[in-house]
Write a protein that holds these residues in place. Sequence first.
Motif, PDB file in Angstrom:
ATOM      1  N   LEU A   1       0.801  -1.225   0.000  1.00 54.95           N
ATOM      2  CA  LEU A   1       0.000   0.000   0.000  1.00 54.95           C
ATOM      3  C   LEU A   1       0.834   1.276   0.000  1.00 54.95           C
ATOM      4  O   LEU A   1       0.311   2.355  -0.263  1.00 54.95           O
ATOM      5  CB  LEU A   1      -0.939   0.001   1.216  1.00 54.95           C
ATOM      6  N   GLU A   2       2.106   1.137   0.287  1.00 54.13           N
ATOM      7  CA  GLU A   2       2.940   2.340   0.325  1.00 54.13           C
ATOM      8  C   GLU A   2       3.057   2.944  -1.075  1.00 54.13           C
ATOM      9  O   GLU A   2       3.174   2.226  -2.068  1.00 54.13           O
ATOM     10  CB  GLU A   2       4.344   1.995   0.874  1.00 54.13           C
ATOM     11  N   GLY A   3       3.001   4.268  -1.116  1.00 57.08           N
ATOM     12  CA  GLY A   3       3.122   4.946  -2.403  1.00 57.08           C
ATOM     13  C   GLY A   3       1.825   5.039  -3.176  1.00 57.08           C
ATOM     14  O   GLY A   3       1.789   5.501  -4.311  1.00 57.08           O
ATOM     15  N   LYS A   4       0.737   4.573  -2.568  1.00 60.00           N
ATOM     16  CA  LYS A   4      -0.555   4.674  -3.243  1.00 60.00           C
ATOM     17  C   LYS A   4      -1.355   5.830  -2.661  1.00 60.00           C
ATOM     18  O   LYS A   4      -1.134   6.231  -1.520  1.00 60.00           O
ATOM     19  CB  LYS A   4      -1.355   3.385  -3.029  1.00 60.00           C
ATOM     20  N   THR A   5      -2.319   6.332  -3.432  1.00 61.03           N
ATOM     21  CA  THR A   5      -3.239   7.303  -2.859  1.00 61.03           C
ATOM     22  C   THR A   5      -4.263   6.532  -2.032  1.00 61.03           C
ATOM     23  O   THR A   5      -4.394   5.314  -2.171  1.00 61.03           O
ATOM     24  CB  THR A   5      -4.004   8.068  -3.951  1.00 61.03           C
ATOM     25  N   LEU A   6      -4.974   7.256  -1.172  1.00 61.29           N
ATOM     26  CA  LEU A   6      -5.998   6.595  -0.362  1.00 61.29           C
ATOM     27  C   LEU A   6      -7.016   5.870  -1.246  1.00 61.29           C
ATOM     28  O   LEU A   6      -7.436   4.760  -0.948  1.00 61.29           O
ATOM     29  CB  LEU A   6      -6.707   7.610   0.529  1.00 61.29           C
ATOM     30  N   GLN A   7      -7.400   6.537  -2.332  1.00 68.06           N
ATOM     31  CA  GLN A   7      -8.401   5.914  -3.207  1.00 68.06           C
ATOM     32  C   GLN A   7      -7.876   4.616  -3.821  1.00 68.06           C
ATOM     33  O   GLN A   7      -8.612   3.637  -3.936  1.00 68.06           O
ATOM     34  CB  GLN A   7      -8.836   6.863  -4.334  1.00 68.06           C
ATOM     35  N   GLU A   8      -6.623   4.636  -4.215  1.00 70.27           N
ATOM     36  CA  GLU A   8      -6.061   3.422  -4.828  1.00 70.27           C
ATOM     37  C   GLU A   8      -5.961   2.283  -3.814  1.00 70.27           C
ATOM     38  O   GLU A   8      -6.029   1.115  -4.175  1.00 70.27           O
ATOM     39  CB  GLU A   8      -4.646   3.712  -5.368  1.00 70.27           C
TER      40      GLU A   8
END
Lengths: 168, 455
Positions: free
Chosen positions: B156-163
């Motif tokens: 999950l690191e480097g993702k936006t909340l939506q992603e």
Amino acid sequence: MIKFWNKRVKLGVITEKPELEESLKKIHKEIKENVKKKFAGSLAIRMVDSGSCNACEAECNALSNPYFDLERLGIYFVASPRHADVMLVSGVMTFNMTPHVKEAYEQIPSPKWIISIGDCPMMQAPFEKNYAINAPVTEHLEVTHHIAGCPPNPVEIMEGFLEFLKKI
Amino acid sequence: MRFIARFCKEKRECFEIITVYEESTKIEEISKESPRIKTLAKKEPSAIWFERKMQDDFGIIIEDAFDKRPLVHQERFPRDLHPLRKDFKEIQLQEAPYLQYKYEEISGDGVFQVAVGPIHAGIIEPGHFQFSQAGEEMLHLEVRHFYKNRGIEKMLEGKTLQEAKPIIERISGNESIAYQICYRDIYLQATKQELPLSLRKRHALLLELERTIHHLTDIGFIPNDAGFGAALSFASKLSEDARRKMNELTGHRFGFGAIDFENSFIDTASFHEWLNDLKQSVEFFEDWIIDIPSLWDRFDTTGILPLKKAVKYATVGVIARASGIAIDRRINPFYLEHGFSLASEVSGDVAARFKVRLAELQNSIVMMRNFLEEDDTKLEVTEIYDGEYQSFCESSIGELFMAIDIKDGLIERFFVRDPSFMNWQAVHIMMSSDIIADFPLINKSCDLSYAGNDL
Ligand code: SF4
């Protein structure tokens, strides 16, 4: 116990409720015939979770509830790979599970087949490939049939079994 | 001060060790050159898994730990790799030579070991149980997990909340709504928004529906593991009905993607009708099952977790409530106004956990009725602010804790502590006065998640 029997008589048989009847009846009949023809009436499945979210397992468990009651069609989930004809794999093949999944497959007596279930083993669920994931399962094992869905619902799983039975 | 979690964050200059308690959070900074901490496990026994996890994930050295075995990394995991460090970028590992894991074992004359797992005999998740046995009696059990570790935190690191959302809702299928609610609360904090009451009610309704499905499944499976299959047939019918309701309400049988910011139409009349039916069925079930003495013979005094130990191991959820701890994230004005009442037992055995589930089931039905309303409120999506956010939710297993750091609009660190992570560490205590044939029953009465635990 008398309470229970009263209730049972009142409730009647709920398997194959009318709403499901049309779509299910056909699948049922075909599965039964195919299992009879190709597996002498009993197809034994060993389910192996290789790193799922547990929803795929829950849907397989649902196949035993009174609405679906899969066992009456001759399909059983068995406790040991040594009793199985088919290995049903769910999950993303985690690094930690990979050796155990392969081991379980080796323990199944030939002839044997693999069905993969859910989007996870094919890397089509939202999870991304990383160090902890070895999916797609096809890179490690030979998959005969895939049942897509996240998770596939019990009817889709039954349809998947039927397609598998027709394939082999 | 109840211990909740302990985890590590990598900053530019140092590592931060965050220790979360009920009322406070402690932050300890340690250098990157020599990342060493002192163990907390002497005071908080369930800190041990958190620390062993840190050791695997970040290479933090726990100086005075009495257990330095790897936790997440197993026999074939390459040595000295710390995947949660920022400079770790590999996406395919090669298996290292097999290195035996040393189980906690009791040895002695006539004492033998029973290894169970990771693949079990039913349709359940993988995990390993190592028993030291004296005949039928269990002397000791070590629970060993993380076979299902999918590297979610790193993913999950480097993702936006939506992603991140579709992944977060699939961490643990049985608790998807709870995970989504934790995510929702962090999202609201990050966008500095308030949730309109009607949406809150809808989400709370779905959470109770999820709990209902989970408890209905359990009240069937627990008696089934004591050899009473009729209960499973009855309860699995009810849980299938409930799952279909979930599908009707959210378009998904597990509610994946259900916690959004738009209220959609609920056919309240038919829902009420279903709730009435369910209430009757559950009442019938209780009335029926209470009358089966041979079943209670198996339930009573089996798998006891004494209150003292339940507190010491900082257990949460159904297990804690069955041992007499009044702990539930739903103890707040919103829930109390909508009919929440705390289910609690004191005996801490299988019977207590079973009864807590039955009571919660009935309470959920009451609450769902109160949460039900037709409405079409919407919340607009707005800008996300950087920051460090935390949230809690009471899942069907227990208290779920989530922490997300956002930097430049992207997830910098994702941490979640499933209730199972705490409770698994207390399971071995329940075995002390029972025989191995009781283990499946005891395990089922806890019904913990493996996927949420392993991440
Ligand atoms: S395919 Fe979907 S439902 Fe099945 S295990 Fe994967 S994430 Fe869960």
